[in-house]
Enzyme design. Structure first.
Site, short mmCIF file in Angstrom:
data_model
loop_
_atom_site.label_atom_id
_atom_site.label_comp_id
_atom_site.label_asym_id
_atom_site.label_seq_id
_atom_site.Cartn_x
_atom_site.Cartn_y
_atom_site.Cartn_z
N PRO A 120 0.85 -0.88 0.19
CA PRO A 120 -0.11 0.28 -0.09
C PRO A 120 0.40 1.23 -0.46
O PRO A 120 1.77 1.83 0.78
CB PRO A 120 -1.00 -0.55 1.15
CG PRO A 120 -0.76 -1.33 1.78
CD PRO A 120 0.22 -2.46 1.47
N CYS A 121 0.13 1.99 -0.52
CA CYS A 121 1.30 3.29 -1.33
C CYS A 121 1.02 4.11 -0.17
O CYS A 121 2.19 5.56 -0.38
CB CYS A 121 1.32 3.86 -2.63
SG CYS A 121 -0.34 4.07 -3.18
N GLN A 122 0.23 4.46 0.63
CA GLN A 122 -0.51 5.53 1.23
C GLN A 122 1.11 6.41 1.84
O GLN A 122 1.40 7.66 2.80
CB GLN A 122 -1.31 5.44 2.24
CG GLN A 122 -3.13 5.54 1.25
CD GLN A 122 -2.47 4.00 1.74
OE1 GLN A 122 -2.27 2.79 0.79
NE2 GLN A 122 -4.18 3.48 1.07
N TYR A 124 3.88 6.20 1.03
CA TYR A 124 4.81 7.10 0.61
C TYR A 124 4.64 7.94 0.02
O TYR A 124 4.88 8.91 -0.86
CB TYR A 124 5.65 5.66 -0.26
CG TYR A 124 6.05 4.97 0.56
CD1 TYR A 124 7.17 5.02 1.45
CD2 TYR A 124 6.00 3.70 0.33
CE1 TYR A 124 7.38 3.68 1.69
CE2 TYR A 124 6.38 2.71 0.55
CZ TYR A 124 7.70 2.65 2.00
OH TYR A 124 7.18 2.00 2.58
#
Length: 416
Positions: A120-122, A124
């Site tokens: 999950p990219c939240q 970064y």
């Protein structure tokens, strides 16, 4: 020659779709969200039934002539069991490895060729950090790459593909990415990374992502040069065959024949069944804003800022940040803006270009922007579908990666 892969943090399967299209065999998909896992299972049904000449059974499901349970009963349990609904965690890794080992045994697969996935990219994302009170410091999602590394160490694939937002490179001063590279190196892998844009690979979307590709020490793999596609289409080529709908409406009959882009990209084929052309309800106040935003673009390609709207339409106290929160998906542009998971909360950043419809885009329109084919069905309802689509890797870009990696794997196999 077929190569095996594991997909972790699989989401709705955009990355996996690119690999399956190129003939790779999925051993396991690991994903934490139940709705995304149902989407993955439904997609596995599509591939199984297509392979066995029973695609009509899948279409009957899309037509709502059979239930999901009836669809799932048509494929072997081993196919559905490849989708593992688990939240990856340090304490859960031994049990997860046991399940993947069992899947390998059942499928008669001794070695994993490729590991793919993007945590999950939240943690970064620049927007995620901006919305976080703590700037994402201390968020456990910052360290999910460590679990990715554990899978590398366990299965020793020849190649891995790690996808994330460009913010990965700078988060916490770049320390996360530095630590990730060091851990992967100690696990026995060389790696390179590049920032790729999906618009260069046939996707009508401006979407920049970090694609890290690594290969096991002792192999001769390199970061592949992907085949880029000439961009000669417009966003209107994505939408023009879809029927008119009002906010809150759903209509699943194509308005007209497919466009050249939809045919060439494989997004729509002649015998496809339209599904999920469903728009969320919109408040009349928001529709008034939509009309102004659409008109400003259509009459001069101007992007209206929130502070430029009539005062009676401005209900947000924040007049300094996110001033582009209302944005039309311009039909006369060669690509749409980056699809994001926030579309699951509201569609203000993805307004349909037709001023008569004055609505946010439908689930199917969002899926097309991400290059998902029309026969890809998202489970869980409208909100869950938007979330899955917003978080996904565009299948066309994933396919470009998978194709070039397969060429290297085949060459290595041929050379013994």
């Amino acid at each position: 020659m077929a190569f095996s892969y594991i997909d972790i943090f699989a989401g709705a399967g955009g990355l996996s779709e690119g690999f399956q299209r190129n003939g790779y065999i999925p051993v396991a998909h690991v994903e934490m969200k139940k709705e995304a896992c149902l989407t993955l299972k439904t997609r596995e049904c599509f591939y199984y039934l297509k392979k066995h000449g029973r695609i009509e059974d899948y279409k009957n499901y899309l037509r709502r002539e059979i239930t999901r349970d009836e669809l799932y009963a048509m494929v072997p349990e081993t196919v559905l069991n490849s989708v593992i609904n688990e939240t990856m965690s340090e304490e859960g890794m031994p049990a997860l490895f046991d399940r993947i080992d069992q899947l390998m045994e059942v499928q008669g697969i001794e070695n994993i060729d490729v590991l793919v996935g993007g945590p999950p990219c939240q943690a970064y994302s620049l927007v995620g950090r901006a919305r976080s009170k703590t700037n994402m410091v201390g968020d456990p999602r910052n360290y999910l790459y460590m679990l990715y590394c554990e899978v590398l160490e366990k299965y020793r694939p020849k190649i891995f593909v790690f996808e994330n937002v460009p913010g990965l490179l700078t988060a916490n001063g770049g320390s996360y990415f530095d630590d990730m590279r060091e851990r992967f190196r100690k696990a026995g892998y060389f790696l390179e990374y590049r920032i790729l844009n999906s618009k260069e690979y046939g996707v009508l979307q401006n979407r920049r992502r970090v694609i890290v590709i690594g290969w096991r020490e002792g192999t001769d793999f390199t970061y592949p040069e992907l085949d880029k596609k000439e961009q000669k289409y417009l966003v209107d080529d994505l939408f023009s065959d879809l029927p008119y709908i009002e906010p809150g409406e759903s209509r699943n009959v194509y308005k007209c024949k497919s466009t050249e882009y939809l045919r060439e990209s494989g997004i729509r084929t002649e015998d496809d069944i339209l599904t999920l052309h469903q728009a969320r309800p919109n408040l009349e106040r928001d529709r008034k804003i939509y009309r102004q935003v659409i008109e400003a673009w259509n009459n001069g390609q101007k992007r209206l800022k929130y502070t430029e709207l009539p005062e009676e339409l401005c209900t947000h106290n924040n007049r300094t940040a996110f001033l582009d929160r209302f944005k039309v998906v311009a039909k006369d542009m060669p690509y749409a803006q980056t699809m994001v998971a926030h579309i699951s909360k509201d569609g203000h950043y993805f307004i349909h270009p037709d001023i008569k419809q004055a609505r946010s885009i439908s689930v199917r329109e969002a899926a097309r922007i991400q290059s998902f084919p029309d026969n890809y069905f998202f489970e869980g309802g409208r909100t869950a579908s938007f979330l899955q689509i917003g978080n996904a890797v565009p299948p066309l870009m994933a396919s470009a990666i998978a194709k070039k990696l397969k060429e290297q794997l085949m060459e290595e196999e041929a050379n013994g």
